[in-house]
Design a protein around this motif. Structure first.
Motif, short mmCIF file in Angstrom:
data_model
loop_
_atom_site.label_atom_id
_atom_site.label_comp_id
_atom_site.label_asym_id
_atom_site.label_seq_id
_atom_site.Cartn_x
_atom_site.Cartn_y
_atom_site.Cartn_z
N SER A 21 -2.21 8.66 -4.17
CA SER A 21 -1.61 7.43 -3.64
C SER A 21 -1.79 6.28 -4.65
O SER A 21 -0.90 5.43 -4.80
N GLN A 22 -2.89 6.29 -5.37
CA GLN A 22 -3.10 5.27 -6.41
C GLN A 22 -2.12 5.46 -7.57
O GLN A 22 -1.66 4.49 -8.18
N LEU A 23 -1.83 6.72 -7.87
CA LEU A 23 -0.82 6.98 -8.91
C LEU A 23 0.54 6.46 -8.48
O LEU A 23 1.29 5.87 -9.27
N VAL A 52 0.86 -1.18 0.00
CA VAL A 52 0.00 0.00 0.00
C VAL A 52 0.90 1.24 0.00
O VAL A 52 1.73 1.40 0.89
N THR A 53 0.75 2.07 -1.02
CA THR A 53 1.61 3.24 -1.14
C THR A 53 0.93 4.48 -0.57
O THR A 53 -0.25 4.73 -0.84
N GLY A 54 1.68 5.25 0.19
CA GLY A 54 1.16 6.51 0.73
C GLY A 54 1.13 7.58 -0.35
O GLY A 54 1.58 7.38 -1.48
N GLY A 55 0.61 8.73 0.03
CA GLY A 55 0.45 9.82 -0.94
C GLY A 55 1.68 10.73 -1.02
O GLY A 55 1.99 11.29 -2.07
N GLY A 56 2.37 10.88 0.11
CA GLY A 56 3.59 11.68 0.14
C GLY A 56 3.39 13.15 -0.20
O GLY A 56 2.28 13.68 -0.15
N GLY A 89 -4.68 4.50 -1.31
CA GLY A 89 -5.81 4.71 -0.42
C GLY A 89 -7.09 4.23 -1.05
O GLY A 89 -7.16 3.96 -2.26
N ILE A 90 -8.12 4.10 -0.22
CA ILE A 90 -9.39 3.55 -0.69
C ILE A 90 -10.57 4.43 -0.26
O ILE A 90 -11.33 4.91 -1.09
N TYR A 91 -10.73 4.64 1.05
CA TYR A 91 -11.91 5.37 1.54
C TYR A 91 -11.52 6.71 2.14
O TYR A 91 -10.51 6.80 2.85
N PRO A 92 -12.31 7.75 1.90
CA PRO A 92 -12.02 9.07 2.49
C PRO A 92 -12.04 9.02 4.02
O PRO A 92 -12.63 8.12 4.61
N SER A 138 -6.12 7.57 6.61
CA SER A 138 -4.84 7.57 5.91
C SER A 138 -4.61 6.21 5.29
O SER A 138 -5.39 5.27 5.50
N THR A 139 -3.54 6.09 4.54
CA THR A 139 -3.22 4.77 3.98
C THR A 139 -2.84 3.78 5.10
O THR A 139 -2.83 2.58 4.86
N ASN A 140 -2.55 4.28 6.31
CA ASN A 140 -2.32 3.35 7.42
C ASN A 140 -3.59 2.60 7.77
O ASN A 140 -3.58 1.39 8.00
N ALA A 141 -4.70 3.34 7.84
CA ALA A 141 -5.98 2.70 8.16
C ALA A 141 -6.38 1.75 7.03
O ALA A 141 -6.81 0.62 7.27
#
Ligand code: U5P
Length: 224
Positions: free
Chosen positions: A72-74, A40-44, A112-115, A118-121
Motif C-alpha cells: 500500500s505504501q508503494l 490513503v491508498t489501499g493495497g489492492g 497502511g501503517i499498523y498490522p 486495513s487501510t480503512n482503520a
C-alpha cells in the motif's frame, strides 16, 4: 480544512496505466485548492498477490500484514510520483510522522501503517489525528448494505446508518491479512469515539469529485 480520502486499492493493479493515475493526480491537485487532503491508498490486487504467495510459503498473519502495508505504501508512492511538489515527498509511516508531515501544508499520501487492520482503520486513525472534518471512504462497493450484495441479490443499501448498527453488521467478518473488508471494527470504533463524519461510496473519479467538491449525496453516510 483537512480531509482524509481512502482510495480503494482497486485503482492499483497489474493493468493500471499512467493515464488512469494521472486523472486521479489532477483531481487531487484540484481538491488541494480547497482542502489539505490526506490520501490513503489501499493495497489492492498486488497486495493480495504478495500476501497469498507469502502465506503459502508459511508466513504468519502479522508478517503478511506488514507485506500488505509495504505494497500500500508503494501504491502511495505512485501518486507521489505524479503529485511532485504538490505533496509531501514520502509516505509517512506512523501517526507521528503524519503530524510532522502535515506542517508542510502539502498533500499527504500514505498507505497502511499498523498490522492487524486495513487501510480503512488506518484512514480513520489518521483522520482522528489530523482533526479531519470528513473521512471519505472511496471503496469497491457503492455503500453499506444490510448483507453482502456480492452474495445476496436482495441486499438493501443504507443511505445513512448509525455506527452501532454498522458494528452489528460487520461483526461476523473474518480478520486475516488481505481480507479486512469495507469498514473493519477498528475503523468504526474510531469513527464513534471521535464523532468523525464518514461517507462510504464507490470509488470512481467522477464520484470522488462529486462527493468531495460538489457535496453530492451518495453512498452511505455513517452517523454517530
Ligand atoms: N494492512 C495492515 N495495516 C494497515 C493497512 C494494511 O496490516 O494499516 C495490511 C492488511 O493485511 C491489509 C493489506 O489487508 O495490508 C492491504 O490493505 P487493504 O487494501 O486491505 O486496505
Amino acid at each position: 480544512p483537512r480531509i482524509v480520502i481512502k482510495l480503494s486499492g482497486s485503482l492499483f493493479n497489474f493493468e493500471t496505466n499512467s493515464e488512469q493515475l494521472n486523472d486521479y493526480i489532477q483531481l487531487i491537485k484540484k481538491i488541494s485548492n480547497v482542502y489539505q487532503p490526506i490520501i490513503v491508498t489501499g493495497g489492492g490486487k498486488i497486495a493480495r498477490f504478495y500476501i497469498n504467495l507469502s502465506r503459502s510459503l508459511g508466513m504468519d498473519e502479522s508478517g503478511l500484514d506488514l507485506i500488505g502495508i509495504q505494497v500500500s505504501q508503494l501504491n502511495a508512492r505512485l501518486l507521489i510520483s505524479g503529485l511532485a511538489e504538490y505533496c509531501y515527498p514520502l509516505p509517512p509511516r506512523n501517526l507521528e510522522e503524519i503530524s510532522v508531515a502535515l506542517l508542510s501544508g502539502l498533500v499527504l499520501v500514505t498507505g497502511g501503517i499498523y498490522p492487524g487492520q486495513s487501510t480503512n482503520a488506518t484512514s480513520a486513525l489518521i483522520a482522528e489525528r489530523v482533526g479531519a472534518t470528513k473521512f471519505y471512504n472511496a471503496t469497491d462497493v457503492d455503500g453499506i448494505y444490510d448483507s453482502d450484495p456480492r452474495t445476496n441479490p436482495d441486499a438493501k443499501k443504507y443511505d445513512t446508518i448509525n455506527v452501532q448498527d454498522c458494528v452489528n453488521i460487520l461483526k461476523s467478518e473474518k480478520s486475516m491479512a488481505g481480507t479486512y473488508d469495507l469498514m473493519d471494527l477498528i475503523s468504526l470504533k474510531v469513527i464513534e469515539r471521535s464523532k468523525l463524519p464518514t461517507i462510504v461510496f464507490k470509488s470512481t473519479l467522477d464520484n470522488i469529485e462529486k462527493v468531495v467538491l460538489e457535496k453530492d449525496k451518495m453512498g452511505t453516510e455513517i452517523i454517530i
